[in-house]
Design a protein around this motif. Structure first.
Motif, PDB file in Angstrom:
ATOM      1  N   ILE A  31       0.821  -1.200   0.000  1.00 52.19           N
ATOM      2  CA  ILE A  31       0.000   0.000   0.000  1.00 52.19           C
ATOM      3  C   ILE A  31       0.861   1.259   0.000  1.00 52.19           C
ATOM      4  N   HIS A 109      -2.690  -2.507   7.384  1.00 46.91           N
ATOM      5  CA  HIS A 109      -3.751  -3.119   6.581  1.00 46.91           C
ATOM      6  C   HIS A 109      -3.563  -4.626   6.689  1.00 46.91           C
ATOM      7  N   HIS A 122     -10.487  -7.537   4.377  1.00 50.71           N
ATOM      8  CA  HIS A 122      -9.502  -6.457   4.455  1.00 50.71           C
ATOM      9  C   HIS A 122      -9.896  -5.629   5.665  1.00 50.71           C
ATOM     10  N   HIS A 124      -8.601  -3.469   9.544  1.00 51.40           N
ATOM     11  CA  HIS A 124      -7.606  -2.537  10.086  1.00 51.40           C
ATOM     12  C   HIS A 124      -7.504  -2.703  11.592  1.00 51.40           C
ATOM     13  N   LEU A 222     -10.551   4.918   2.184  1.00 52.11           N
ATOM     14  CA  LEU A 222      -9.103   4.946   2.375  1.00 52.11           C
ATOM     15  C   LEU A 222      -8.435   5.731   1.247  1.00 52.11           C
TER      16      LEU A 222
END
Ligand SMILES: [Cu+2]
Length: 319
Positions: A31, A109, A122, A124, A222
């Motif tokens: 990322i 992530h 996905h 956090h 995001l």
């Protein structure tokens, strides 16, 4: 092609992949190297023409996510409560890392998928002061999962480390869904246009519609209108791709099309996972896509005289 030559070509291909990614702001990797940053500032000192390790890949060209420990950083599970997953990243000094940079609004992530490419999540996690990251269990049932931690330690390069996590109980493997260019999720239809090719940047356009009408009010999630993760069938090599253009840049529309520039390291089958947000909710659409050989097969081939016996798997004989 003999094995050393093939490896050499593979490495070269990756260098080109990540060179393009850094130079043009198109991301194939973790990322951190993202399209919203200015390449010059985000990656100052990284000259894509040098032998420096490209973001998220190992020197020598491994795709991201295949290693549990890389460049001094190691992903380890931590004791967790029931219905929770916990882990740490230890650094070169052997101690848990506690300083991480924000990337796409988050310092960590966590991507989770069952080994058969089902159950993608996905999420956090939250870090406590001792460097332990915790999140509600992202595992959807029994089976062996791959958990990818995608992060950037402060002062170090972005990394994607992967670890297997087994949830007790019998799991029925899911056959990989066949390649398709449409996917349905939650009343939305997504259409994939474009073709992946190894060693070449492919433009992928994902179009979002609902009830036959294009969705033109996607919401930033995001800091992007979409996040695309590609996992290679067979070893779950990891690619995180960001869209071309960002919300608020004056040229990127909030749908119905989300454009990505993606590059995959090899021909083969990939599962693509697109996270997008609309009306306050994040959804994930999935596609199976087959990447073609791309320009790899156009590279000069070594003399064929002695390679006939050991070139199984080469471009010429793989079909
Ligand atoms: Cu994330």
């Amino acid at each position: 092609m003999n094995t050393p030559a093939k490896l050499g070509a593979f490495t070269l291909g990756l260098a080109v992949v990540f060179g393009l990614a850094l130079g043009a702001g198109h991301v194939t990797g973790p990322i951190g190297a993202n399209a919203e940053e200015t390449p010059d500032t985000a990656h100052g000192g990284h000259d894509s023409t040098t032998a420096a390790a490209p973001a998220g890949s190992k020197p020598g060209g491994l795709p991201a996510g295949l290693l549990v420990s890389d460049r001094g950083y190691t992903l380890t599970k931590a004791p967790a409560e029931k219905d929770e997953f916990a882990f740490r990243v230890t650094g070169p000094d052997g101690r848990p890392v506690t300083a991480f940079d924000l990337e796409h609004d988050k310092r960590m992530h966590l991507i989770v998928v069952r080994r058969d490419l089902a159950g993608f999540q996905h999420v956090h996690p939250q870090m406590s002061d001792d460097g332990t990251w915790r999140v509600a269990s992202p595992f959807g049932g029994p089976g062996t999962y791959r958990a990818f931690a995608d992060f950037k330690p402060t002062g170090a390069d972005p990394l994607v480390l992967g670890i297997d996590v087994t949830q007790a109980g019998g799991a029925t493997p899911r056959p990989l869904p066949p390649p398709a260019t449409t996917a349905a999720v939650d009343g939305y239809t997504l259409t994939l246009d474009g073709r992946l090719e190894s060693g070449r940047t492919s433009k992928l356009t994902l179009s979002v519609s609902r009830d036959g009408k294009p969705v033109t009010d996607l919401q930033p999630y995001l800091a992007a209108y979409g996040h695309l993760v590609a996992l290679r069938d067979g070893d779950l090599a990891y690619l995180h791709v960001h869209p071309d253009g960002a919300p608020g840049d004056g040229r990127t529309r909030p749908g119905p099309d989300i454009t990505f520039f993606a590059e995959v390291p090899t021909a083969g089958t990939y599962r693509l996972y697109l996270d997008f947000q609309h009306e306050g909710k994040v959804r994930t659409a999935e596609f199976t896509a087959v990447a073609g050989d791309g320009p790899t097969s156009e590279r000069p081939q070594p003399r064929p005289s002695k390679s006939a016996s050991d070139d199984h798997g080469s471009d010429d004989h793989s079909h």
